[in-house]
Design an enzyme around this catalytic site. Structure first.
Site, mmCIF file in Angstrom:
data_model
loop_
_atom_site.group_PDB
_atom_site.id
_atom_site.type_symbol
_atom_site.label_atom_id
_atom_site.label_comp_id
_atom_site.label_asym_id
_atom_site.label_seq_id
_atom_site.Cartn_x
_atom_site.Cartn_y
_atom_site.Cartn_z
ATOM 1 N N HIS A 97 124.038 139.003 -0.737
ATOM 2 C CA HIS A 97 123.619 137.770 -0.057
ATOM 3 C C HIS A 97 124.774 136.779 -0.039
ATOM 4 O O HIS A 97 125.337 136.426 -1.090
ATOM 5 C CB HIS A 97 122.398 137.175 -0.754
ATOM 6 C CG HIS A 97 121.175 138.027 -0.586
ATOM 7 N ND1 HIS A 97 120.223 138.188 -1.561
ATOM 8 C CD2 HIS A 97 120.773 138.787 0.469
ATOM 9 C CE1 HIS A 97 119.279 139.003 -1.120
ATOM 10 N NE2 HIS A 97 119.592 139.380 0.118
ATOM 11 N N GLU A 100 125.418 133.529 -2.311
ATOM 12 C CA GLU A 100 125.372 133.693 -3.761
ATOM 13 C C GLU A 100 126.788 133.918 -4.292
ATOM 14 O O GLU A 100 127.144 134.985 -4.764
ATOM 15 C CB GLU A 100 124.397 134.824 -4.104
ATOM 16 C CG GLU A 100 122.987 134.486 -3.615
ATOM 17 C CD GLU A 100 121.986 135.635 -3.656
ATOM 18 O OE1 GLU A 100 122.318 136.684 -4.245
ATOM 19 O OE2 GLU A 100 120.891 135.481 -3.093
ATOM 20 N N HIS A 222 123.138 138.975 -8.194
ATOM 21 C CA HIS A 222 122.612 137.983 -7.251
ATOM 22 C C HIS A 222 122.546 136.645 -7.992
ATOM 23 O O HIS A 222 122.825 136.563 -9.169
ATOM 24 C CB HIS A 222 121.205 138.382 -6.797
ATOM 25 C CG HIS A 222 121.168 139.567 -5.876
ATOM 26 N ND1 HIS A 222 120.948 139.449 -4.526
ATOM 27 C CD2 HIS A 222 121.332 140.895 -6.107
ATOM 28 C CE1 HIS A 222 120.984 140.654 -3.962
ATOM 29 N NE2 HIS A 222 121.213 141.556 -4.900
ATOM 30 N N GLU A 295 119.896 138.384 -11.648
ATOM 31 C CA GLU A 295 119.919 137.068 -10.999
ATOM 32 C C GLU A 295 120.627 136.116 -11.959
ATOM 33 O O GLU A 295 120.115 135.823 -13.046
ATOM 34 C CB GLU A 295 118.497 136.579 -10.712
ATOM 35 C CG GLU A 295 117.708 137.450 -9.730
ATOM 36 C CD GLU A 295 118.043 137.181 -8.270
ATOM 37 O OE1 GLU A 295 118.902 136.310 -8.011
ATOM 38 O OE2 GLU A 295 117.450 137.846 -7.406
#
Lengths: 332, 148
Positions: A97, A100, A222, A295
């Site tokens: 992404h 990010e 991420h 994450e």
């Protein structure tokens, strides 16, 4: 004389074209900056510099090209790096992404740490001697560049969808359970899954690469939320061997917490919310190898994707022991 | 004159190269930016079957197969900057609500027990509200959100 004129025209055209393409590929000295975060051009340059300065243990290659023809760089770290040895493989991926940015810097800094601590740190030396570590810090270079130059919150790649909208969510474009919950068929949606599984050159390249190296473990970075997620994401049902996936995730969370006291929560991805067609589900379905979405910082939507630069180093520092632990686990 | 020819040839070939760099997917009906002056005009678009993806004070972004609906309104192809998303807080009561949110197509940033923070087009906000969820707008343009 006419032929010479035509040749001259062609030659000049080639020069102009080369100049034009070069100026649109954003690789020149006038590249935009992302501050202390790495841009595509910086990752390109620094990965190659890292490999050049440590040619015995590091080599850079491209696994394919993006929609806009940027190379998808991978650095392989292993002793006898130019040989294909029968050693277990660990893979770290970053930046599915675009926005990010920290997900680029953490795997890159891990690569740098590994290379620069070979023959210095006992664990690092053992990992490099007994495994092959592949690190791909920027899977979505086009989107990342767009995020740097134009729209900080851009998420998808830069596919022209043909209806005035751009982008496919690369982490909804893998084939396993493609089209399921947590993805969208709307081209304008930020979670647009693409017209078909593996429709994008970026995911095709990752698919082909992972099928070739068959990793024993993988982390896809991420941000944000501070989570360590494992399969499945597309369903609430437990994945086969969930106990192992969970135990490794819990240890990684402990390793992260031990550095700065920051909590990352371990759990099945769908406990957060359902999402289909992502990297981790696809790889786990294919190989059954432990695969994780980490994450990174921060914990919540403020500051969200725009993590301050002064948190790059601590985020790397706390994630390093978790990555080393998983790499070490595959060599057990 | 010669220099002009060089530039023209270079430009033509360069355009070809650029189109190779960004292959389009199968042709779809393009989204349209339609300028309006009254809510009645927007309602007329809805009545004609247009999906209103974004509604700004002076224009809407629509998706429709019935181009007749916008014939008397000024319209043009969209620019990416036109696709404004709101920053929203969505209140969720249970797992059913949560799944409606997840499947809506919004850009979900954060999910807590009883709320979600997301970026959403107006069409998604409308669908969530129709499904019975409460959606509060935090910022009219998520690109210009303020620290909360």
């Amino acid at each position: 004389m006419t032929a010479i004129k035509y040749l001259a025209r062609i030659l000049c055209s080639i020069i102009l074209i080369l100049f034009g393409i070069n100026s649109t590929c954003d690789n020149g000295p006038t590249d935009p900056t992302a501050g202390l975060y790495h841009t595509y051009a910086e990752i390109d340059a620094e990965l190659h510099a890292l490999a050049s300065s440590h040619p015995a243990i590091a080599a850079v290659s491209s696994i394919g090209k993006s929609v806009q023809q940027r190379e998808l760089w991978a650095i392989k770290i292993s002793n006898r790096v130019n040989q294909d040895e029968d050693e277990p493989v660990a893979v770290l991926l970053g930046c599915h992404h675009a926005r990010e940015w920290i997900s680029v810097d953490v795997p890159f800094l891990i690569a740098k740490y590994l290379v620069e601590n070979y023959a210095i740190d006992t664990l690092v030396t053992r990992l490099i001697d007994h495994s092959e570590i592949w690190i791909l810090p920027m899977i979505n270079p086009d989107g990342h560049q767009y995020s740097v130059t134009t729209d900080r919150l851009w998420r998808k790649n830069r596919r022209n969808n043909g209806d005035g909208t751009f982008g496919v969510d690369l982490n909804r474009n893998y084939s396993y359970q493609w089209g399921g919950p947590g993805s969208s068929g709307d081209t304008y949606s930020e979670i647009y899954r693409g017209p078909s599984p593996f429709s994008e050159p970026e995911t095709q390249a990752v698919r082909d690469f992972l099928q070739q190296v068959a990793p024993k473990a993988l982390i896809s970075y991420h941000n944000f939320s501070q989570l360590i997620l494992y399969a499945w994401g597309y369903t609430y049902s437990p994945a086969p061997n969930k106990a192992l996936l969970d135990s490794l995730a819990v240890v990684m969370a402990h390793k992260i917490r031990s550095v700065h006291g920051v909590n990352y929560t371990a759990g099945q991805a769908s406990t957060l919310y359902l999402a289909s067609g992502d990297t981790v589900d696809w790889l786990y379905a294919l190989l059954g190898s432990p695969a994780y979405t980490i994450e990174l910082r921060p914990a919540s939507s403020y500051p969200g994707f725009e993590l301050p630069e002064d948190q790059i180093q601590p985020t790397f520092a706390e994630n390093l022991p978790a990555a080393l632990f998983l790499m070490n686990w595959i060599t057990r | 004159m010669l220099r002009l020819n060089f530039l023209l040839v270079a430009w033509l070939i360069f355009i070809c190269c650029q189109s190779e760099q960004q292959p389009q997917q199968a042709a779809q009906r393009p989204l349209q930016k339609v300028y309006y002056q009254s809510e009645a005009e927007v309602q007329r678009l809805r009545d004609a079957g247009a999906e209103i993806i974004v509604q700004q004070p002076d224009y809407v972004i629509i998706k429709t197969d019935k181009m007749v609906a916008i014939q008397d309104l000024k319209s043009e192809p969209i620019r990416e900057a036109d696709m404004v998303q709101r920053l929203v807080k969505i209140y969720v009561k249970d797992s059913t609500d949560r799944q409606i949110v997840v499947n809506s197509g919004i850009d979900l940033w954060e999910m807590k027990n009883d709320t979600a923070i997301a970026r959403a087009y107006d069409i998604y906000i409308e669908k969530l509200r129709q499904a019975g969820l409460t959606v509060a707008i935090i910022s009219q343009d998520a690109r210009q959100r303020e620290e909360k």
